[in-house]
Every structure is written in structure tokens, then in C-alpha cells.
Write an enzyme that holds these catalytic residues in place. Structure first.
Site, PDB file in Angstrom:
ATOM      1  N   ALA A 132      38.302   3.776  20.990  1.00  0.00           N
ATOM      2  CA  ALA A 132      39.453   3.877  20.858  1.00  0.00           C
ATOM      3  C   ALA A 132      39.983   5.346  21.393  1.00  0.00           C
ATOM      4  CB  ALA A 132      40.219   3.742  19.384  1.00  0.00           C
ATOM      5  N   HIS A 133      41.122   5.562  21.125  1.00  0.00           N
ATOM      6  CA  HIS A 133      41.872   7.059  21.893  1.00  0.00           C
ATOM      7  C   HIS A 133      41.144   8.197  21.592  1.00  0.00           C
ATOM      8  CE1 HIS A 133      43.524   8.416  18.100  1.00  0.00           C
ATOM      9  NE2 HIS A 133      43.672   7.173  17.698  1.00  0.00           N
ATOM     10  N   ASP A 134      40.911   8.923  22.451  1.00  0.00           N
ATOM     11  CA  ASP A 134      40.325  10.500  22.427  1.00  0.00           C
ATOM     12  C   ASP A 134      38.900  10.630  22.002  1.00  0.00           C
ATOM     13  OD1 ASP A 134      42.864  11.459  23.105  1.00  0.00           O
ATOM     14  OD2 ASP A 134      43.705  10.943  21.352  1.00  0.00           O
ATOM     15  N   THR A 153      40.372   2.130  24.787  1.00  0.00           N
ATOM     16  CA  THR A 153      41.762   2.325  25.133  1.00  0.00           C
ATOM     17  C   THR A 153      42.089   3.500  26.025  1.00  0.00           C
ATOM     18  OG1 THR A 153      42.125   3.511  22.985  1.00  0.00           O
ATOM     19  CG2 THR A 153      42.092   1.106  22.828  1.00  0.00           C
TER      20      THR A 153
END
Ligand SMILES: CC(C)(COP(=O)(O)OP(=O)(O)OC[C@H]1O[C@@H](n2cnc3c(N)ncnc32)[C@H](O)[C@@H]1OP(=O)(O)O)[C@@H](O)C(=O)NCCC(=O)NCCS
Length: 232
Positions: A153-155, A135
Site C-alpha cells: 500500500a501507499h508510502d 497502490t
């Protein structure tokens, strides 16, 4: 074609050969992705997309030539691209380093059905199978294998030579150290920016595990909630 030089030029490709190291099950699964990507981008002709194995094997696997390592490195093509289709991260690194030392460049295999959203930093020589997603704002090291139906996913921050089996759900703010192996269908709980969930160096997450807490370096966890396996 008017003369033999032109004919040679046309039939010898454009000077690039692409080698997929390994010819096991995973290599056979990702060769079609590599083939589609290389042909689509005009990087090399079909006959210069090959499996590379320690020793030469059968002449052809699924229509691709199988070369021994020495044969691959002796090929006349000035540019040699490679990816290593080996699930064990440490072994993958060893094969990778040896190939790079002999002049090959890592090439990332990315399915046309993989999605990369915003602001990601993806290391060299990864594999992103069908229906994978990274993402936003993830940082991923070299030689990452993101097998089919897995997401990051993010980060998230992922080290070098990390392996995701199929269907791994890696939620936001997870940190995964080098050589970790995440089994099929595992779910990694999200961390926070202040306290990411951390999977240690060389740790193994068993298939189907639901990981709710940090996993120390080298430890194997299984189950829901995931706990260290007896004796590991
Ligand atoms: C966790 C794992 C690494 C352990 O492998 P192993 O050391 O060979 O373990 P064993 O098969 O000897 O199993 C030991 C015990 O753990 C159990 N076990 C194994 N994997 C388990 C898992 N993922 N979840 C829960 N229990 C598990 C076994 O049933 C066995 O139990 P028992 O002692 O009561 O009989 C492995 O089972 C696993 O999950 N690998 C990932 C597989 C995968 O994702 N493959 C994708 C291929 S692309």
C-alpha cells in the site's frame, strides 16, 4: 520468403533471449506470466524464452527449453534478459549478481492482472504475480517478489531482494529491509509517516502472522499478535 538470409532472420528471433533462472515450483508458476508478457511485447519468440538451471535438466519443462547456465550465456543472442525465480532473497541476489556479471539484464515480470497505481518507484527485476497491487507512492528495491494476491500500500519502502509469499497484506507506511521474507497470508499493520512499521533486514514473518510492532533484523515472528519464535 525469397532467400535463405531472410528466412534465417525470421527464424532466429530478434536477438533477445529471456532466461528464467530456477525451474522449481515458483519458476513454473511465473513462466506463463513471463511468456505472455514477452510475446505480447514482441521481445522474443517463444523458443527463446527458457528456464535456466545450474545444470541442464530435462529437455523441456511445460514446453520451455531448460538450459544450463553456461549454455544460456553461450547463446548467440546479443541481448540476454533474466529474472531469478528463487524464494530465498540472499540466494536470489547471488544468482542475480553472477548473471549480471556475465552480461544479463534484469527483467521485471508483471502479470497483466497486476495493478500499479500512482507515483511508485519500482526497482529492477521484480515479479508481480496475478492479482497483486502496488497502490501509490511506494518505493521498492531490486529483485522484489510479490507473489499472487499480495499488495503493497501507499508510502511503503521495500529494500532489495525482499520476498512476499502469496496473499501478503502490506498496509501503508511500512518499511521492509533487504532480504526479509513475509509468509503467506501475513498482515502488516500500517505505520505513520513519522513512525513507519519496520520489518528488519533478513527478518521472517511466518504465514498468517498479524504484525503489530517492529520486527528486529534477522528475527522470525509468528502468530496473532506476532511474537518472536522461541529460540530465534
Ligand atoms: C515461521 C516459519 C518460517 C518457521 O519455520 P520452521 O522454522 O521450519 O518451523 P517449524 O515447522 O519447525 O515449527 C516450529 C513450531 O512453530 C509452529 N509454527 C510454524 N509456523 C508457524 C506459523 N506461521 N504460525 C504459528 N506457528 C507456527 C509449528 O507448529 C511448531 O510448533 P510446535 O513446536 O508447537 O510443534 C514457517 O513455518 C513459515 O511460516 N513459513 C512461511 C511459509 C510460506 O508462507 N510459504 C509460502 C510458500 S510460496
Amino acid at each position: 520468403v525469397s532467400n535463405s538470409e531472410e528466412w534465417d532472420e525470421m527464424t532466429s528471433g530478434n536477438g533477445t533471449i529471456v532466461g528464467l533462472f530456477g525451474s522449481g515450483g515458483f519458476a513454473r508458476e511465473i513462466m506463463p506470466l513471463l511468456r505472455a508478457q514477452v510475446l505480447r511485447a514482441g521481445i522474443a519468440p517463444l523458443e527463446d524464452i527458457v528456464f535456466v538451471d545450474r545444470e541442464p535438466g530435462p529437455d523441456l519443462v511445460n514446453g520451455h527449453k531448460v538450459m544450463g547456465e553456461d549454455e544460456f550465456f553461450a547463446a548467440p543472442h546479443p541481448r540476454k534478459l533474466m529474472n531469478v525465480a528463487v524464494g530465498d532473497g540472499r540466494l536470489r541476489e547471488k544468482i542475480w549478481n553472477a548473471a549480471v556479471a556475465r552480461g544479463a539484464e534484469p527483467f521485471t515480470i508483471q502479470s497483466d492482472r497486476a495493478d500499479m497505481l500512482d507515483g511508485n518507484d519500482l526497482g529492477a527485476g521484480g515479479v508481480y504475480g496475478h492479482f497483486t497491487m502496488v497502490t501509490s507512492n511506494a518505493r521498492i528495491g531490486k529483485g522484489f517478489q510479490c507473489n499472487l494476491y499480495s499488495y503493497v500500500a501507499h508510502d511503503c519502502v521495500i529494500g532489495d531482494f525482499v520476498t512476499f509469499a502469496p496473499g501478503v497484506k502490506c498496509n501503508g507506511n511500512v518499511e521492509i529491509a533487504d532480504y526479509a521474507y513475509i509468509g503467506t497470508g501475513a498482515i502488516l499493520r500500517q505505520g505513520t509517516p513519522e513512525k513507519p512499521l519496520r520489518i528488519g533486514r533478513g527478518a521472517v514473518v511466518g504465514m498468517g502472522a498479524v504484525v503489530t510492532k517492529d520486527v528486529p533484523d534477522g528475527v522470525t515472528v509468528v502468530g496473532n499478535p506476532a511474537r518472536p519464535m522461541e529460540g530465534r
